[in-house]
Design a protein around this motif. Structure first.
Motif, PDB file in Angstrom:
ATOM      1  N   THR A   1       0.836  -1.203   0.000  1.00  0.00           N
ATOM      2  CA  THR A   1       0.000   0.000   0.000  1.00  0.00           C
ATOM      3  C   THR A   1       0.871   1.253   0.000  1.00  0.00           C
ATOM      4  O   THR A   1       0.638   2.191   0.748  1.00  0.00           O
ATOM      5  CB  THR A   1      -0.979   0.008   1.196  1.00  0.00           C
ATOM      6  N   MET A   2       1.874   1.259  -0.861  1.00  0.00           N
ATOM      7  CA  MET A   2       2.823   2.365  -0.940  1.00  0.00           C
ATOM      8  C   MET A   2       2.356   3.378  -1.983  1.00  0.00           C
ATOM      9  O   MET A   2       2.125   3.037  -3.137  1.00  0.00           O
ATOM     10  CB  MET A   2       4.217   1.853  -1.296  1.00  0.00           C
ATOM     11  N   SER A   3       2.220   4.628  -1.565  1.00  0.00           N
ATOM     12  CA  SER A   3       1.823   5.691  -2.485  1.00  0.00           C
ATOM     13  C   SER A   3       3.004   6.142  -3.327  1.00  0.00           C
ATOM     14  O   SER A   3       4.168   6.015  -2.939  1.00  0.00           O
ATOM     15  CB  SER A   3       1.272   6.886  -1.706  1.00  0.00           C
ATOM     16  N   LYS A   4       2.677   6.699  -4.484  1.00  0.00           N
ATOM     17  CA  LYS A   4       3.715   7.225  -5.377  1.00  0.00           C
ATOM     18  C   LYS A   4       4.085   8.640  -4.932  1.00  0.00           C
ATOM     19  O   LYS A   4       3.222   9.494  -4.765  1.00  0.00           O
ATOM     20  CB  LYS A   4       3.187   7.258  -6.810  1.00  0.00           C
ATOM     21  N   THR A   5       5.354   8.881  -4.738  1.00  0.00           N
ATOM     22  CA  THR A   5       5.844  10.227  -4.448  1.00  0.00           C
ATOM     23  C   THR A   5       7.021  10.517  -5.364  1.00  0.00           C
ATOM     24  O   THR A   5       7.650   9.592  -5.910  1.00  0.00           O
ATOM     25  CB  THR A   5       6.311  10.369  -2.988  1.00  0.00           C
ATOM     26  N   GLU A   6       7.337  11.785  -5.528  1.00  0.00           N
ATOM     27  CA  GLU A   6       8.463  12.155  -6.388  1.00  0.00           C
ATOM     28  C   GLU A   6       9.763  11.520  -5.901  1.00  0.00           C
ATOM     29  O   GLU A   6      10.589  11.062  -6.697  1.00  0.00           O
ATOM     30  CB  GLU A   6       8.606  13.677  -6.421  1.00  0.00           C
ATOM     31  N   GLU A   7       9.929  11.477  -4.578  1.00  0.00           N
ATOM     32  CA  GLU A   7      11.161  10.921  -4.011  1.00  0.00           C
ATOM     33  C   GLU A   7      11.266   9.425  -4.306  1.00  0.00           C
ATOM     34  O   GLU A   7      12.342   8.927  -4.683  1.00  0.00           O
ATOM     35  CB  GLU A   7      11.195  11.165  -2.507  1.00  0.00           C
ATOM     36  N   ARG A   8      10.179   8.693  -4.130  1.00  0.00           N
ATOM     37  CA  ARG A   8      10.205   7.254  -4.385  1.00  0.00           C
ATOM     38  C   ARG A   8      10.417   6.952  -5.863  1.00  0.00           C
ATOM     39  O   ARG A   8      11.121   6.010  -6.222  1.00  0.00           O
ATOM     40  CB  ARG A   8       8.917   6.609  -3.877  1.00  0.00           C
TER      41      ARG A   8
END
Length: 309
Positions: free
Chosen positions: A135-142
């Motif tokens: 359940t990992m959201s997408k972020t710019e850092e990831r």
């Protein structure tokens, strides 16, 4: 305190909400439903009978075919998406279901590795795991270090103490102590965005984020009044609320700071990415995907496009 010991040694991640009522203050005489108990005891593999997807297998690098196994990292303490069954051994929830389905589509065995959430991304980048479904959201850092493939829509909400004695709303958290979990999108994106939008931009004190290792600890501190609220995945908070009615209540969703769509992650530009994306798309088209969502009360989170980000 006896009940805290029960929390620490619980066989399944949702045991904390059972313990809360024994501390006093929450509703008494309420227990988890028979339906919920049967779900946490059920270790049936939803992927049983699933056949490999020939197109996905064809994209699989030979090294994975030779190894015959995928390693998936998950933090197994977040019901109903990722946790342990009552046997304290079998991973259950939406994410283990999806991971098993993906492995079957690729004709590979699956190895689970229970991993703290904030160490998963470094582990993927360092090659210790093949992928994560947590359940990992997408972020710019990831996205700088991971390929991320959409598979589910979640979102965050805020929980307050039972009865909401402080009369909080999502818009009135300025200066309050709100728990977030280490490394989560709530900590990194949503709480800062909410604080800026509703508080600091209007000359009000910022929301004080209290970073804790997991949601169990956050709910325990909320019950003991050491914090004022918890910002966490709507799915997990809703599940915990059903297990122990009267222990806390949801006061609203937080829709700022990040997308609600969550994604499977693997190392940036991994040779596994094309095969994994094809396998996930194949999974999204199966009745078993919908069956898993319905089993965990997550029907509203269904998506149809395994988009590569």
């Amino acid at each position: 305190m006896k009940t805290i010991n029960k929390v620490q040694t619980a066989a399944a991640g949702l045991a904390v909400v059972f313990a809360l009522s024994a501390c006093g203050g929450a509703a008494t005489g309420t227990t988890a439903s028979d339906d919920a108990k049967s779900k946490t005891a059920n270790t049936t593999d939803v992927s049983e009978g699933i056949q490999p997807d020939a197109a996905a297998v064809a994209l699989l690098p030979q090294s994975y075919k030779d190894k015959g196994e995928l390693t998936v990292a998950m933090d197994l303490h977040y019901p109903p998406t990722t946790f342990l069954a009552e046997d304290n051994t079998t991973p259950i929830g939406l994410n283990p279901d999806v991971a098993r389905l993906v492995a079957k589509k690729l004709d590979l065995k699956l190895k689970f590795v229970d991993t703290k959430f904030d160490t998963i991304v470094p582990g993927l980048d360092g090659g210790r795991f093949d992928f994560t479904a947590t359940t990992m959201s997408k972020t710019e850092e990831r996205l700088k270090v991971l390929d991320m493939i959409d598979y589910f829509k979640a979102g965050n909400s805020v929980a307050a103490a039972a009865g909401n004695p402080l009369k909080l709303t999502v818009e009135t958290l300025c200066g309050k102590n709100i728990a977030v979990t280490q490394g989560s999108t709530g900590q990194l994106k949503r709480l800062p965005a909410l604080s800026e939008q509703t508080c600091t931009s209007k000359g009000q004190p910022a929301i004080n984020g209290v970073t804790l290792p997991n949601v169990q600890e956050a709910l325990t501190q909320l019950h003991s009044k050491r914090i004022d609220g918890v910002l966490y995945d709507t799915t997990s908070l809703g599940w915990a609320q059903k297990q122990q009615p009267g222990s806390f209540e949801l006061i609203g969703r937080v829709n700022v700071g990040n997308s609600d769509v969550t994604a499977i992650g693997l190392k940036k530009n991994s040779p596994l990415t094309p095969a994994l994306q094809k396998a996930i798309q194949s999974v999204l088209e199966t009745p078993e995907y919908k069956e898993s969502l319905e089993n965990w009360g997550l029907e509203s989170g269904a998506i149809t496009d395994a988009k590569l980000n």
